[in-house]
Design a protein around this motif. Structure first.
Motif, PDB file in Angstrom:
ATOM      1  N   GLY A  13       0.833  -1.216   0.000  1.00 24.44           N
ATOM      2  CA  GLY A  13       0.000   0.000   0.000  1.00 24.44           C
ATOM      3  C   GLY A  13       0.855   1.248   0.000  1.00 24.44           C
ATOM      4  O   GLY A  13       2.004   1.232  -0.449  1.00 24.44           O
ATOM      5  N   GLY A  14       0.302   2.329   0.524  1.00 28.52           N
ATOM      6  CA  GLY A  14       1.051   3.590   0.574  1.00 28.52           C
ATOM      7  C   GLY A  14       2.265   3.438   1.471  1.00 28.52           C
ATOM      8  O   GLY A  14       2.174   2.836   2.536  1.00 28.52           O
ATOM      9  N   ARG A  77       0.685  -1.383  -5.323  1.00 25.31           N
ATOM     10  CA  ARG A  77      -0.726  -1.752  -5.269  1.00 25.31           C
ATOM     11  C   ARG A  77      -0.846  -2.876  -6.285  1.00 25.31           C
ATOM     12  O   ARG A  77      -0.341  -2.782  -7.393  1.00 25.31           O
ATOM     13  N   CYS A  78      -1.496  -3.959  -5.898  1.00 26.97           N
ATOM     14  CA  CYS A  78      -1.508  -5.136  -6.765  1.00 26.97           C
ATOM     15  C   CYS A  78      -2.943  -5.566  -7.064  1.00 26.97           C
ATOM     16  O   CYS A  78      -3.659  -6.037  -6.186  1.00 26.97           O
ATOM     17  N   LEU A  82      -6.208  -8.937  -5.632  1.00 24.16           N
ATOM     18  CA  LEU A  82      -7.637  -8.759  -5.345  1.00 24.16           C
ATOM     19  C   LEU A  82      -8.445  -9.949  -5.863  1.00 24.16           C
ATOM     20  O   LEU A  82      -9.602 -10.127  -5.511  1.00 24.16           O
ATOM     21  N   GLY A 107      -1.430  -0.473   5.162  1.00 22.87           N
ATOM     22  CA  GLY A 107      -2.631   0.194   5.639  1.00 22.87           C
ATOM     23  C   GLY A 107      -3.808  -0.755   5.744  1.00 22.87           C
ATOM     24  O   GLY A 107      -3.644  -1.977   5.606  1.00 22.87           O
ATOM     25  N   GLY A 109      -6.209  -1.369   3.779  1.00 25.34           N
ATOM     26  CA  GLY A 109      -6.439  -2.129   2.544  1.00 25.34           C
ATOM     27  C   GLY A 109      -5.571  -3.374   2.528  1.00 25.34           C
ATOM     28  O   GLY A 109      -6.069  -4.497   2.333  1.00 25.34           O
ATOM     29  N   SER A 110      -4.299  -3.197   2.788  1.00 28.80           N
ATOM     30  CA  SER A 110      -3.365  -4.328   2.770  1.00 28.80           C
ATOM     31  C   SER A 110      -3.731  -5.352   3.832  1.00 28.80           C
ATOM     32  O   SER A 110      -3.644  -6.560   3.606  1.00 28.80           O
ATOM     33  N   GLY A 113      -6.667  -7.387   2.768  1.00 30.23           N
ATOM     34  CA  GLY A 113      -6.201  -8.413   1.829  1.00 30.23           C
ATOM     35  C   GLY A 113      -5.590  -9.588   2.577  1.00 30.23           C
ATOM     36  O   GLY A 113      -5.847 -10.750   2.271  1.00 30.23           O
ATOM     37  N   ILE A 116      -8.253 -11.786   4.144  1.00 30.74           N
ATOM     38  CA  ILE A 116      -8.929 -12.636   3.151  1.00 30.74           C
ATOM     39  C   ILE A 116      -8.030 -13.823   2.788  1.00 30.74           C
ATOM     40  O   ILE A 116      -8.457 -14.975   2.737  1.00 30.74           O
TER      41      ILE A 116
HETATM   42  P1  ADP Z   1      -3.264   0.540   2.053  1.00 34.28           P
HETATM   43  O1  ADP Z   1      -2.777  -0.787   2.535  1.00 34.28           O
HETATM   44  O2  ADP Z   1      -2.226   1.597   2.235  1.00 34.28           O
HETATM   45  O3  ADP Z   1      -4.620   0.876   2.613  1.00 34.28           O
HETATM   46  P2  ADP Z   1      -4.475  -0.191  -0.505  1.00 34.28           P
HETATM   47  O4  ADP Z   1      -5.849  -0.076  -0.007  1.00 34.28           O
HETATM   48  O5  ADP Z   1      -4.168   0.362  -1.841  1.00 34.28           O
HETATM   49  O6  ADP Z   1      -3.388   0.457   0.462  1.00 34.28           O
HETATM   50  O7  ADP Z   1      -4.090  -1.724  -0.516  1.00 34.28           O
HETATM   51  C1  ADP Z   1      -2.819  -2.192  -0.945  1.00 34.28           C
HETATM   52  C2  ADP Z   1      -2.929  -3.534  -1.610  1.00 34.28           C
HETATM   53  O8  ADP Z   1      -3.508  -4.479  -0.712  1.00 34.28           O
HETATM   54  C3  ADP Z   1      -3.870  -3.552  -2.815  1.00 34.28           C
HETATM   55  O9  ADP Z   1      -3.253  -3.107  -3.997  1.00 34.28           O
HETATM   56  C4  ADP Z   1      -4.206  -5.027  -2.906  1.00 34.28           C
HETATM   57  O10 ADP Z   1      -3.159  -5.745  -3.479  1.00 34.28           O
HETATM   58  C5  ADP Z   1      -4.295  -5.428  -1.439  1.00 34.28           C
HETATM   59  N1  ADP Z   1      -5.710  -5.352  -1.021  1.00 34.28           N
HETATM   60  C6  ADP Z   1      -6.407  -4.274  -0.592  1.00 34.28           C
HETATM   61  N2  ADP Z   1      -7.690  -4.578  -0.324  1.00 34.28           N
HETATM   62  C7  ADP Z   1      -7.824  -5.884  -0.601  1.00 34.28           C
HETATM   63  C8  ADP Z   1      -8.915  -6.829  -0.583  1.00 34.28           C
HETATM   64  N3  ADP Z   1     -10.135  -6.458  -0.187  1.00 34.28           N
HETATM   65  N4  ADP Z   1      -8.661  -8.088  -0.947  1.00 34.28           N
HETATM   66  C9  ADP Z   1      -7.427  -8.486  -1.337  1.00 34.28           C
HETATM   67  N5  ADP Z   1      -6.382  -7.646  -1.404  1.00 34.28           N
HETATM   68  C10 ADP Z   1      -6.561  -6.380  -1.045  1.00 34.28           C
END
Ligand code: ADP
Length: 743
Positions: A13-14, A77-78, A82, A107, A109-110, A113, A116
């Motif tokens: 993430g960031g 960001r991948c 997802l 963060g 989001g990561s 992920g 999950i």
């Molecule tokens: P941060 O972790 O800083 O909040 P992001 O929200 O962009 O940043 O998330 C970073 C990465 O984490 C994404 O590009 C993706 O690979 C993974 N990710 C985020 N949300 C999900 C999700 N709901 N399911 C699976 N992977 C996720």
């Protein structure tokens, strides 16, 4: 099932300052435990791609990264992650490397992920087996997968941890920028709108505004509560100007919106102000500057502590344990269920989306809510009208002891909040010396304008502890000026003086009034508070200087012995060592022996003989009278002849100087606010309690001054119980030259 743990670490993430400190701590702690550890480059992208993205780490592969901003193992960001297909590939890659545990720094989001991925793990393994990617024996070795998360996010937007990795550094960038803008704005009497990050979290905006004395703040959790807020805001700035303010600053969080959910952009604020004030309004959008620069001292030690804790957590976890997040609560490491953290964080965003702002605010910490409220008062153009029925207290404020950054911020807050409550605030100059001479003046609303950001002591301070005739003189002044209560901001001198007044009450009944000491000393040697004002600034001054010293030594084999302040308290030395990666810290609390110096010397010689280029030792100024910095340098220089050379670096007063760090400003404001409350309540009760305030176990608490001598070591001017001593183990572990080294 595979009993042996083999772990990997990734950043996702960031990016955020302090991530490298966490990676370093994860790698070294794991190696020290005899566990294989891998870094996965480019976050989940690297996990999905596998191959050369997954790299076995050794002790030195994380050398020299502590002070670097961002993340050296890359983040991305991948999109593929997802999808289940991407996660299947990732699982396969991990299994191919024998990895059965993962530490994720990212963060929400990561972390979502990660959660999950963990939930799907057994089905992913099943699918890999069914599709022939792995055999049954391998599948049986990976029934579970362990996950530990660390929150790396500059927004400080994760519920369940007081701070996230990177937020303090971002606040440093914001504060530096607004301080700089303030000086130009004041020169031209201009209005600026400064936009900072924070989509669903007003932390950076709120703390940035508080730290810099901004006039108005707009945050997502608590939009303006009136329809005509633009008029109210413009009116506030206009009135402030009329009353002598030279600059006007509005801080805007990127996720700010009005009550109806309409987004508020910086150009909206600009247009609204230009129209109403009839002047040019400048906009500064801070953007990625906030992610940039070196990590602050706090982020380095936070990342380090969290990384260490993450490995301990993963190593002690049972195979099917649910994933956890490492947090910091009340200055201590905590483990909380990952799912709970994610859900609570989402709840804030959901409340904001549903326009349930009371709920959004209630989900924030009490200190955040308190700061937001305080901010509204401090930013006023003048105080609320005084209730004629109300008793107006006459409250004296003074500085005592050495100047500490944050002292002026505390006075500013106390004066404004005090005046707003109808009290008369008396600024006493030059400490107890000036007090005895009756040097004081009534402070008005604008008299402390601009004090939030300034280091040193604008009231003037003095190291004298009153004795003999001073006491008589001070008692007279208290009576003559009809002082009802006293607020003393300072270090050991302040506490000793207040303690003396307490013990002299029999002879001087004038001292029977409520008094409170606010801890302000870069030494961090005061009882009742885990941190005193100024210590964070000093620590940041130390790491800035040491970073530069380290850079200066690229061409030679050299060892630096850096001497830092602290009197007999080793806080600055230990935390400085932890934040700069020093290999040895000398503390008075531990003493120095010749035997220890010889061992250190042997290690240094061995290290330089085997390719080491730089040595860094940090020594507290009073660690040992005989084995002082010059002695140690001479000893090492003589014995290391031909192999390495040695230089002393005595940092001296630069540690005390400079503008206060954001943390010191925030803490100063909180202490002043609560001290004022204390004095008002005690006066109301007719009590004459004499106390000191501090942050302990995560709460701001007051302590009775009668306990002072019981909880300190008078001879060494430090508390008996020093919380940071427990961090020595981590510092030692990470400073080794390799895993399992015996000191
Ligand atoms: P941060 O972790 O800083 O909040 P992001 O929200 O962009 O940043 O998330 C970073 C990465 O984490 C994404 O590009 C993706 O690979 C993974 N990710 C985020 N949300 C999900 C999700 N709901 N399911 C699976 N992977 C996720």
């Amino acid at each position: 099932m595979n009993e042996k743990k083999r772990i990997a670490v990734l950043t996702s993430g960031g990016d955020a300052q302090g991530m490298n400190a966490a990676v370093r701590a994860v790698v070294r702690t794991a190696l020290n435990e005899g566990v294989d550890v891998y870094a996965i480059y480019e976050g989940y992208q690297g996990m999905v791609e596998g191959g050369s993205r997954i790299v076995a780490m050794d002790w030195n592969s994380v050398g020299g990264i502590l002070q670097i901003g961002g993340t050296v193992i890359g983040s991305a960001r991948c999109k593929k992650f997802l999808t289940r297909e991407g996660r299947l590939q990732a699982a396969h890659n991990l299994i191919m490397h024998g990895i059965n545990g993962l530490i994720i720094i990212g963060g929400d989001g990561s972390l979502t992920g990660a959660n999950i991925f963990r939930e799907e793990w057994s089905s992913l393994v099943e699918e890999l087996l069914e599709t022939g990617k792995i055999d049954a024996e391998t599948a049986a070795e990976y029934p579970h997968f362990l996950i530990v998360g660390l929150v790396g996010s500059i927004d400080n937007d994760f519920t369940g941890t007081d701070m996230t990795i990177g937020a303090d550094s971002a606040l440093h960038r914001i504060t530096e920028a607004i301080d700089a803008i303030t000086s130009t704005a004041a020169s031209h009497q201009r209005t600026f709108v400064v936009k900072v990050m924070g989509r669903n979290c007003g932390y950076l905006a709120c703390m940035g505004a508080l730290a810099t004395g901004a006039d108005w703040v707009l945050i997502p959790e608590s939009p303006p509560d009136v329809e005509n807020w633009k008029d109210v805001m413009a009116n506030r700035l206009h009135t402030g100007r009329k009353h002598g303010r030279r600059d006007s600053i509005v801080v805007l969080a990127e996720g700010a919106h009005d009550r109806d959910g309409n987004y508020i952009g910086s150009s909206d604020v600009q247009a609204a102000l230009e129209e109403r004030l009839q002047e040019d309004v400048r906009v500064t959008v801070l953007g990625h500057v906030q992610r940039g620069g070196n990590p602050s001292a706090f982020d380095r030690t936070l990342g380090t502590r969290m990384g260490y804790e993450a490995v301990r957590t993963i190593l002690s976890a049972k195979p099917d344990d649910a994933p956890v997040v490492i947090g910091i609560k009340n200055n201590r490491m905590t483990r909380l269920p990952l799912l709970e953290g994610i859900q609570n964080t989402r709840a804030v965003a959901e409340a904001i989306n549903a326009k349930d702002y009371d709920k959004a605010m209630s989900l924030r910490s009490t200190s955040f809510i308190e700061v937001f409220r305080t901010l509204r008062t401090l930013g006023r153009a003048f105080p609320h009208p005084i209730d004629p029925e109300q008793k107006r207290l006459r409250i004296g404020i003074l500085h005592a002891g050495a100047p500490a950054p944050g002292m002026n911020t505390a006075v500013r807050a106390a004066v404004r909040l005090g005046l707003d409550q109808g009290h008369i605030m008396l600024g006493i100059h030059n400490g107890f010396d000036g007090f005895a001479k009756g040097e004081m003046e009534e402070m008005d609303w604008m008299s402390i304008s601009g004090w939030a950001a300034q280091g040193g002591s604008l009231l003037g301070t003095n190291r004298r502890v009153p004795q003999g005739s001073d006491l008589y003189a001070i008692a007279r002044v208290i009576e003559d000026k009809q002082i009802d209560a006293l607020m003393i901001i300072g270090g050991w001198t302040a506490y000793e003086a207040s303690h003396t007044l307490l013990n002299s009450r029999k002879n001087y009944p004038a001292f029977k009034l409520p008094m409170i000491c606010i801890p302000a000393s870069i030494n961090n040697n005061l009882p009742g508070s885990e941190l005193s004002l100024g210590a964070d600034t000093a620590l940041n001054n130390i790491i800035d200087a040491v970073d530069k010293i380290k850079q200066s030594a690229v061409a030679t084999e050299r060892c630096f012995v850096v001497e830092v302040m602290g009197h007999y308290c080793g806080y600055l030395a230990l935390m400085g060592g932890l934040a700069t990666g020093a290999e040895r810290v000398y503390l008075h609390e531990e003493g120095i022996t010749l035997d220890a110096l010889q061992k250190d010397l042997k290690k240094l010689t061995y290290g330089f003989d085997h390719g080491k280029r730089l040595g860094l030792m940090i020594r507290n100024e009073y660690a040992n009278k005989i084995y002082d910095t010059n002695f140690i340098c001479s000893l090492f220089e003589e014995e290391g002849k031909g192999i390495f050379d040695v230089r002393p670096a005595i940092l001296g007063h630069l540690q005390q100087g400079g503008n206060p760090s954001p943390f010191d400003r925030i803490q100063a404001t909180r202490f002043a606010n609560l001290s004022l409350q204390f004095l008002a309540e005690e006066c109301e009760k007719g009590s004459d309690r004499n106390a000191f305030i501090g942050m302990r176990d995560g709460k701001v608490q007051t302590h009775d001054m009668r306990d002072f001598d019981r909880i300190v070591e008078f001879e060494y001017q430090r508390p008996r119980d020093q919380w940071w001593m427990e961090l020595r183990g981590i510092a030692r572990l990470l400073a080794q030259h390799g895993p399992g080294e015996k000191r």
